[in-house]
Design a protein around this motif. Structure first.
Motif, short mmCIF file in Angstrom:
data_model
loop_
_atom_site.label_atom_id
_atom_site.label_comp_id
_atom_site.label_asym_id
_atom_site.label_seq_id
_atom_site.Cartn_x
_atom_site.Cartn_y
_atom_site.Cartn_z
N ILE A 191 -29.20 22.38 -2.23
CA ILE A 191 -29.19 20.82 -1.30
C ILE A 191 -29.52 19.88 -1.66
O ILE A 191 -30.62 19.38 -2.11
N LYS A 192 -28.67 18.96 -1.71
CA LYS A 192 -29.41 17.34 -1.33
C LYS A 192 -30.29 16.95 -0.29
O LYS A 192 -31.18 16.39 -0.39
N GLN A 193 -29.49 16.91 0.57
CA GLN A 193 -29.96 16.40 2.21
C GLN A 193 -29.60 17.45 3.54
O GLN A 193 -28.56 17.63 2.83
N VAL A 194 -30.77 17.24 4.79
CA VAL A 194 -29.78 18.26 5.34
C VAL A 194 -30.53 17.06 6.65
O VAL A 194 -31.46 16.32 7.01
N PHE A 195 -29.47 17.29 7.76
CA PHE A 195 -29.21 16.56 8.96
C PHE A 195 -29.29 17.66 10.38
O PHE A 195 -28.40 18.22 10.44
N ARG A 196 -30.46 17.59 10.88
CA ARG A 196 -30.82 18.71 11.69
C ARG A 196 -30.99 17.58 13.17
O ARG A 196 -30.99 16.90 13.55
N LEU A 197 -30.25 18.11 13.85
CA LEU A 197 -30.18 18.25 15.28
C LEU A 197 -30.73 19.28 16.71
O LEU A 197 -29.82 20.11 15.63
N LYS A 198 -31.37 19.96 16.20
CA LYS A 198 -31.70 20.70 17.90
C LYS A 198 -31.34 22.10 16.72
O LYS A 198 -31.74 22.68 15.60
N ASP A 199 -30.38 22.65 16.97
CA ASP A 199 -29.47 23.98 16.75
C ASP A 199 -28.64 23.89 15.17
O ASP A 199 -27.61 24.55 15.50
N GLU A 200 -28.15 22.58 15.43
CA GLU A 200 -27.31 22.57 14.38
C GLU A 200 -27.93 21.56 13.02
O GLU A 200 -29.11 20.81 13.25
N ALA A 201 -27.16 21.83 11.47
CA ALA A 201 -27.00 21.35 10.86
C ALA A 201 -26.12 20.58 9.81
O ALA A 201 -25.25 21.70 10.39
N LEU A 202 -26.61 19.43 9.36
CA LEU A 202 -25.69 19.36 8.52
C LEU A 202 -25.81 18.94 7.11
O LEU A 202 -26.99 18.57 6.70
N ILE A 203 -25.37 19.94 6.54
CA ILE A 203 -26.22 19.59 4.86
C ILE A 203 -24.85 19.33 3.72
O ILE A 203 -23.69 19.98 3.77
N GLU A 204 -25.40 18.61 2.70
CA GLU A 204 -25.33 18.22 2.09
C GLU A 204 -25.72 18.83 0.48
O GLU A 204 -27.01 18.64 0.61
N TYR A 205 -25.08 19.34 -0.10
CA TYR A 205 -25.39 20.09 -0.86
C TYR A 205 -24.90 18.58 -2.62
O TYR A 205 -24.08 18.15 -2.35
N GLU A 206 -25.35 19.04 -3.82
CA GLU A 206 -25.83 17.90 -4.78
C GLU A 206 -24.06 18.38 -5.83
O GLU A 206 -23.80 17.22 -5.93
N ASN A 207 -23.77 19.35 -4.89
CA ASN A 207 -22.36 19.30 -6.00
C ASN A 207 -20.82 18.68 -5.19
O ASN A 207 -20.26 18.84 -5.60
N GLY A 208 -21.00 18.07 -3.84
CA GLY A 208 -20.23 17.33 -3.45
C GLY A 208 -19.94 17.74 -1.78
O GLY A 208 -19.54 17.06 -0.90
N CYS A 209 -20.12 19.13 -2.09
CA CYS A 209 -20.12 19.99 -0.41
C CYS A 209 -20.69 19.62 0.68
O CYS A 209 -22.26 19.33 0.46
N VAL A 210 -20.32 19.40 1.57
CA VAL A 210 -20.53 19.11 3.26
C VAL A 210 -20.46 20.86 3.81
O VAL A 210 -19.77 21.15 4.11
N ALA A 211 -21.47 21.03 4.59
CA ALA A 211 -21.30 22.05 5.13
C ALA A 211 -21.94 21.68 6.78
O ALA A 211 -22.68 21.11 7.04
N HIS A 212 -21.78 22.16 7.18
CA HIS A 212 -21.76 22.10 9.19
C HIS A 212 -22.11 23.42 9.98
O HIS A 212 -21.25 24.47 9.22
N ILE A 213 -23.35 23.53 10.97
CA ILE A 213 -23.71 25.28 10.67
C ILE A 213 -24.28 24.66 12.20
O ILE A 213 -25.03 23.87 13.25
N ALA A 214 -24.26 26.30 13.02
CA ALA A 214 -24.31 26.20 14.28
C ALA A 214 -25.00 26.98 14.75
O ALA A 214 -24.25 28.02 14.18
N THR A 215 -25.72 27.41 16.05
CA THR A 215 -26.66 28.62 16.24
C THR A 215 -26.58 28.18 17.91
O THR A 215 -27.14 26.79 18.18
#
Length: 295
Positions: A191-215
């Motif tokens: 993981i390069k950096q994480v942007f989090r708001l309550k029960d969601e997060a946007l994850i940027e990885y070192e290889n350039g992939c971006v993930a959005h997770i929610a719960t």
């Protein structure tokens, strides 16, 4: 054959035990609960050899190789260290620890005791997700650019009080770890950096992939994962346990007796090889999950 004792006989333990029974390198040796009546009922139902109502007593059993911990989150570190003190290998239900500091202390102690320690994340080890990871690693959908994964469930009366008022409480620790673990595995990058708001997060990885997770415990979601690559995509509903996925709209089905068997067979194989840490669900993998949660 690795002889396993299950500690904590709550709702999830039934599915864990089924996973052990189907594993080709594990044996359900013992069960332990604060209630001997409950432990004996589990022993009879699942044909375990021993039933205990005292954790220390079970840990002193010389025939026991590994403990599978199913106790509440805030007790995990204590119960892990008790097992390691008695030179038992450990696989512990997610989240294994409620902070990065706690997790490092447990892995450091496991290393000192020369014992195997792994966080139980079935999501990584289901037959389907192992196959999907292999396909992604082989470049079958090209370079993974984006991942979206969600898991929400409405609260029920069966949820325990500690889910609200103890360390390791809250939705992100309870079910949010599923999309986090899944995204981290399929991105296959630090993981390069994480942007989090309550029960969601946007994850940027070192290889350039971006993930959005929610719960969520409050709203309904599709509970579906989408992985988008430069040559195609993967879609899977209930991705943490499913046997079916769409690969570029083509349906793929795998066989599975229990969604818990894969993680148990992996842990036992590691012990048989003399490893003290999983090459898949390693200390770093667990730390990366906690990084998204923010602890």
């Amino acid at each position: 054959m690795i002889r396993i004792g299950v500690y904590g006989l709550g709702k999830i333990s039934h599915r864990v035990i089924q996973g052990i029974l189907y594993a080709n390198n594990a044996d359900l040796y013992a069960v332990c609960s604060s209630s001997l009546e409950k432990a004996n009922a589990f022993k009879k139902e699942y044909s375990a050899e021993k039933a205990y109502d005292d954790y220390e007593q079970m840990l002193h059993d010389q025939n026991l190789d590994m403990i599978y911990i199913c106790t509440p989150n805030y007790l995990h570190a204590k119960h892990i260290q008790m097992a390691l003190k008695n030179f038992k290998h450990v696989i512990c239900e997610k989240p294994m620890c409620v902070s990065s500091k706690e997790l490092d202390e447990c892995f450091d102690y496991a290393k000192k005791q020369n014992c195997f320690l792994m966080e139980a994340h079935k999501t990584v080890f289901t037959p389907l997700n192992q196959k999907l990871f292999e396909m992604i690693s082989n470049g079958e959908i090209g370079q993974v650019k984006s991942i979206d994964a969600q898991y929400a469930t409405r609260l029920t009366e069966s949820i325990s009080e500690w889910h609200f008022n103890q360390a390791g409480a809250g939705c992100m620790f309870d079910i949010g770890v599923y999309p986090i673990c899944y995204a981290n595995r399929m991105a296959n990058s630090k993981i390069k950096q994480v942007f989090r708001l309550k029960d969601e997060a946007l994850i940027e990885y070192e290889n350039g992939c971006v993930a959005h997770i929610a719960t969520s415990w409050d709203v309904s979601m599709e509970n579906t994962s989408h992985i988008y690559g430069t040559k195609g995509s993967i879609t899977c509903k209930n991705f943490w346990k499913n046997i079916v996925a769409l690969i570029n709209e083509n349906r793929m089905i795998v066989s599975q007796k229990s969604d818990f068997t894969g993680e148990i067979e992996h842990a036992c194989a590691c012990v048989e090889k003399g490893l003290i840490e999983s090459p898949v669900m390693s200390r770093m993998a667990s730390l990366e999950i906690l990084k998204v949660i923010g602890v």
